[in-house]
Design a protein around this motif. Sequence first.
Motif, mmCIF file in Angstrom:
data_model
loop_
_atom_site.group_PDB
_atom_site.id
_atom_site.type_symbol
_atom_site.label_atom_id
_atom_site.label_comp_id
_atom_site.label_asym_id
_atom_site.label_seq_id
_atom_site.Cartn_x
_atom_site.Cartn_y
_atom_site.Cartn_z
ATOM 1 N N ALA A 135 5.906 4.112 4.706
ATOM 2 C CA ALA A 135 4.500 3.722 4.522
ATOM 3 C C ALA A 135 3.901 3.234 5.833
ATOM 4 O O ALA A 135 2.767 3.592 6.184
ATOM 5 C CB ALA A 135 4.395 2.638 3.444
ATOM 6 N N THR A 136 4.660 2.443 6.574
ATOM 7 C CA THR A 136 4.183 1.948 7.866
ATOM 8 C C THR A 136 3.940 3.104 8.828
ATOM 9 O O THR A 136 2.920 3.148 9.519
ATOM 10 C CB THR A 136 5.210 0.956 8.477
ATOM 11 O OG1 THR A 136 5.367 -0.132 7.579
ATOM 12 C CG2 THR A 136 4.771 0.460 9.831
ATOM 13 N N ARG A 137 4.865 4.063 8.850
ATOM 14 C CA ARG A 137 4.756 5.193 9.792
ATOM 15 C C ARG A 137 3.560 6.084 9.488
ATOM 16 O O ARG A 137 3.021 6.711 10.388
ATOM 17 C CB ARG A 137 6.043 6.019 9.770
ATOM 18 C CG ARG A 137 7.288 5.247 10.171
ATOM 19 C CD ARG A 137 7.891 5.568 11.510
ATOM 20 N NE ARG A 137 7.921 6.912 11.952
ATOM 21 C CZ ARG A 137 8.990 7.707 11.949
ATOM 22 N NH1 ARG A 137 10.143 7.275 11.464
ATOM 23 N NH2 ARG A 137 8.915 8.912 12.426
ATOM 24 N N VAL A 138 3.138 6.160 8.220
ATOM 25 C CA VAL A 138 1.992 7.016 7.868
ATOM 26 C C VAL A 138 0.735 6.191 7.580
ATOM 27 O O VAL A 138 -0.271 6.736 7.138
ATOM 28 C CB VAL A 138 2.307 7.964 6.690
ATOM 29 C CG1 VAL A 138 3.410 8.940 7.079
ATOM 30 C CG2 VAL A 138 2.667 7.204 5.428
ATOM 31 N N ASN A 139 0.844 4.876 7.825
ATOM 32 C CA ASN A 139 -0.309 3.985 7.698
ATOM 33 C C ASN A 139 -0.870 3.947 6.271
ATOM 34 O O ASN A 139 -2.070 4.094 6.059
ATOM 35 C CB ASN A 139 -1.388 4.360 8.724
ATOM 36 C CG ASN A 139 -2.313 3.202 9.019
ATOM 37 O OD1 ASN A 139 -1.942 2.046 8.849
ATOM 38 N ND2 ASN A 139 -3.527 3.515 9.448
ATOM 39 N N LEU A 140 0.026 3.760 5.311
ATOM 40 C CA LEU A 140 -0.354 3.611 3.905
ATOM 41 C C LEU A 140 0.291 2.349 3.345
ATOM 42 O O LEU A 140 1.264 1.838 3.907
ATOM 43 C CB LEU A 140 0.145 4.800 3.075
ATOM 44 C CG LEU A 140 -0.538 6.141 3.215
ATOM 45 C CD1 LEU A 140 0.222 7.200 2.428
ATOM 46 C CD2 LEU A 140 -1.977 6.063 2.753
ATOM 47 N N SER A 141 -0.211 1.894 2.225
ATOM 48 C CA SER A 141 0.472 0.809 1.518
ATOM 49 C C SER A 141 1.763 1.376 0.928
ATOM 50 O O SER A 141 1.886 2.588 0.713
ATOM 51 C CB SER A 141 -0.415 0.248 0.405
ATOM 52 O OG SER A 141 -0.537 1.194 -0.636
ATOM 53 N N SER A 142 2.710 0.508 0.644
ATOM 54 C CA SER A 142 3.979 0.957 0.052
ATOM 55 C C SER A 142 3.738 1.663 -1.275
ATOM 56 O O SER A 142 4.370 2.683 -1.574
ATOM 57 C CB SER A 142 4.921 -0.229 -0.153
ATOM 58 O OG SER A 142 5.377 -0.704 1.085
ATOM 59 N N SER A 143 2.824 1.124 -2.069
ATOM 60 C CA SER A 143 2.534 1.711 -3.377
ATOM 61 C C SER A 143 1.945 3.120 -3.240
ATOM 62 O O SER A 143 2.379 4.055 -3.920
ATOM 63 C CB SER A 143 1.569 0.802 -4.143
ATOM 64 O OG SER A 143 1.186 1.394 -5.350
ATOM 65 N N ALA A 144 0.964 3.258 -2.363
ATOM 66 C CA ALA A 144 0.330 4.578 -2.163
ATOM 67 C C ALA A 144 1.333 5.580 -1.604
ATOM 68 O O ALA A 144 1.347 6.759 -2.000
ATOM 69 C CB ALA A 144 -0.876 4.448 -1.240
ATOM 70 N N CYS A 145 2.176 5.121 -0.708
ATOM 71 C CA CYS A 145 3.194 6.003 -0.124
ATOM 72 C C CYS A 145 4.178 6.457 -1.197
ATOM 73 O O CYS A 145 4.514 7.641 -1.283
ATOM 74 C CB CYS A 145 3.912 5.275 1.007
ATOM 75 S SG CYS A 145 5.113 6.301 1.870
ATOM 76 N N HIS A 146 4.613 5.514 -2.035
ATOM 77 C CA HIS A 146 5.544 5.851 -3.113
ATOM 78 C C HIS A 146 4.917 6.871 -4.074
ATOM 79 O O HIS A 146 5.586 7.814 -4.508
ATOM 80 C CB HIS A 146 5.973 4.596 -3.867
ATOM 81 C CG HIS A 146 6.895 4.889 -5.000
ATOM 82 N ND1 HIS A 146 8.213 5.248 -4.798
ATOM 83 C CD2 HIS A 146 6.689 4.925 -6.331
ATOM 84 C CE1 HIS A 146 8.773 5.477 -5.969
ATOM 85 N NE2 HIS A 146 7.879 5.284 -6.915
ATOM 86 N N GLN A 147 3.650 6.695 -4.398
ATOM 87 C CA GLN A 147 2.965 7.637 -5.294
ATOM 88 C C GLN A 147 2.909 9.033 -4.672
ATOM 89 O O GLN A 147 3.154 10.031 -5.352
ATOM 90 C CB GLN A 147 1.552 7.147 -5.614
ATOM 91 C CG GLN A 147 1.521 5.964 -6.544
ATOM 92 C CD GLN A 147 0.103 5.416 -6.753
ATOM 93 O OE1 GLN A 147 -0.837 5.806 -6.065
ATOM 94 N NE2 GLN A 147 -0.022 4.512 -7.715
ATOM 95 N N ARG A 148 2.581 9.107 -3.387
ATOM 96 C CA ARG A 148 2.543 10.408 -2.701
ATOM 97 C C ARG A 148 3.938 11.047 -2.684
ATOM 98 O O ARG A 148 4.073 12.234 -2.942
ATOM 99 C CB ARG A 148 2.029 10.258 -1.269
ATOM 100 C CG ARG A 148 0.533 10.155 -1.169
ATOM 101 C CD ARG A 148 0.127 10.000 0.296
ATOM 102 N NE ARG A 148 -1.305 9.995 0.421
ATOM 103 C CZ ARG A 148 -2.036 11.073 0.710
ATOM 104 N NH1 ARG A 148 -1.456 12.231 0.911
ATOM 105 N NH2 ARG A 148 -3.345 10.989 0.793
ATOM 106 N N LEU A 149 4.936 10.229 -2.363
ATOM 107 C CA LEU A 149 6.294 10.744 -2.315
ATOM 108 C C LEU A 149 6.722 11.270 -3.681
ATOM 109 O O LEU A 149 7.274 12.370 -3.793
ATOM 110 C CB LEU A 149 7.259 9.654 -1.830
ATOM 111 C CG LEU A 149 8.739 10.013 -1.796
ATOM 112 C CD1 LEU A 149 8.993 11.244 -0.951
ATOM 113 C CD2 LEU A 149 9.542 8.826 -1.288
#
Length: 164
Positions: free
Chosen positions: A34-48
């Motif tokens: 999430a940090t590497r793509v500049n997203l919140s952990s929650s948003a990153c998890h949803q995308r993943l």
Amino acid sequence: MTVKTSNTNMPDRLDLKILEILQKNGRITNKELATRVNLSSSACHQRLQRLIDDGWLLGFNGQINIKKLCEPVECITTIKLNNHSNDTFRYLENRFAELPEALEAFTVSGTCDFIVWFACSRMSRYVELTDSLIEECSEIVNINTHVVLKQSKVFQGYPLDELL
């Protein structure tokens, strides 16, 4: 933020960045990703999760150092057929899928019909495998074996920037 939910949509810029990072480091934590793509952990998890659910990510696996365990005989094998029927191709494709020593197999165009990467415990096992393939499939007219002396380049993931 609008998140695409259909696998008919192409991944966006952030999705591609996530894919690029994961193919280099599948063990990265969601927080670091999430940090590497500049997203919140929650948003990153949803995308993943969407990338996984929609089939953009096929899985995660560890690459072992086989040379620390044993010294397998690795062969790149080309196989030429005299019959190009769908049944023959299907038979051999299924047969390769059943063989644990067949690490990867490709149906190809050109002077051969298949290229198969084998890893066997010993050369005699490789000979047994190829002999059995010849016995089982009379359409095989030629098997050409290239013994791997060393691997010059290891697959590290697709070059997304060059392919897209």
